[in-house]
Design a protein around this motif. Structure first.
Motif, short mmCIF file in Angstrom:
data_model
loop_
_atom_site.label_atom_id
_atom_site.label_comp_id
_atom_site.label_asym_id
_atom_site.label_seq_id
_atom_site.Cartn_x
_atom_site.Cartn_y
_atom_site.Cartn_z
N LYS A 194 0.78 -1.20 0.07
CA LYS A 194 -0.04 0.07 -0.12
C LYS A 194 0.70 1.08 0.00
N GLU A 197 2.00 1.77 -3.42
CA GLU A 197 0.81 2.22 -4.25
C GLU A 197 0.63 3.84 -4.05
N GLN A 202 2.66 0.86 -9.46
CA GLN A 202 2.23 -0.46 -9.55
C GLN A 202 2.98 -1.21 -8.59
N SER A 203 2.06 -1.86 -7.67
CA SER A 203 2.84 -2.64 -6.30
C SER A 203 2.33 -3.91 -6.30
#
Length: 278
Positions: A194, A197, A202-203
């Protein structure tokens, strides 16, 4: 150029990296066993399939670039490069010796195949970001979870997201331990996926011990063309060698007779698994 490996070959490559790295550190009598072992699967995937490189021409102009931001895992990178043909395996016996081309932390001035000198934590990811900004090639970097406590990491991450450096892939070795102990006891990472992000990456999260899963997320990362990618590797410090995993303070080990025997037994197990994969 080296041929691309299939998944079975990548797993064999991974086990061979562990074996050669551990053997080299046994020869020294000390070293960063824990953090080296937790990144070998990722190194095997990158150098076995995705990193465009040529051991016969380490400075190839259109090569992809790799930065080991957690530079203390240099012995794992050296074993990877030797197995891939950048230099002879016998070099591994010289790690950290006087006059060596393989210092304990990676040095681009000394070692064929090393694209950036690292060791001061936090600086490698900044270098990788600058390299990605100045190149059309893919740039991959591995940063430690403890290393992300350095503020300049997040300056680089914000810069990369702002400039939409889609050719940058940041792996986080989330092995939950750092030099002084458990991450959660020192400074919790919270939700790394998170956090990346929220910075505009893009995670992705993946089992950092599963080469097939790692390959899958790398493919997703290099197919993305609008932002950089972070891959959070769920790993275990000492991964793949129970003798190291079982030691809580396994960041850097000095070997006594008992530990040496246990590591030698684990190397024999790795040998057997490599034989099974042939």
């Amino acid at each position: 150029m080296q041929p691309s490996l299939d998944l079975r070959q990548i797993e064999s490559f991974n086990l061979s990296i562990k074996k050669e790295m551990a053997t080299a550190l046994l020869n020294m009598g000390y070293g960063h066993f824990g953090g080296c072992l937790s990144v070998t699967e990722t190194l095997a995937c990158l150098y076995g399939r995705y990193l465009k490189h040529d051991p016969a021409n380490p400075q190839m102009k259109d090569r992809d670039l790799f930065v080991l931001s957690k530079g203390h895992a240099g012995p794992a990178l050296y074993a990877t490069l030797a197995l891939r043909g950048f230099f002879d395996l016998s070099w591994l016996k010289t790690i950290n010796a006087n006059g060596t081309n393989l210092p304990s932390h990676a040095d681009m001035q000394k070692t064929p195949g090393v694209d950036m000198t690292t060791g001061s934590l936090g600086q490698g990811i900044s270098c990788a970001t600058g390299m990605a900004a100045g190149s059309d090639s893919n740039v991959f970097t591995i940063v430690g979870d403890g290393e992300l406590q350095e503020g300049q990491c997040w300056e680089a991450i914000q810069f990369a997201a702002h400039h939409k450096l889609s050719n940058l892939v940041v792996f986080v070795d989330n092995n939950k331990r750092q030099l002084d102990g458990d991450i959660n006891d020192i400074q919790a990472s919270f939700d790394l996926q998170k956090k990346f992000e929220s910075f505009g990456f893009q995670s992705l999260s993946v089992d950092g011990g599963d080469v097939e899963a790692i390959c899958h997320v790398i493919e997703k990362a290099i197919a993305t063309n609008d932002r950089p990618t972070a891959i959070i590797l769920d790993t275990e410090k000492g991964q793949g060698m129970q003798s190291v995993v079982s030691i809580s303070a396994n960041h850097h080990l000095r070997l006594d007779e008992k530990l040496r025997a246990a590591i030698e037994a684990d190397i024999a197990l790795l040998d057997a698994k490599i034989e099974e994969l042939k």
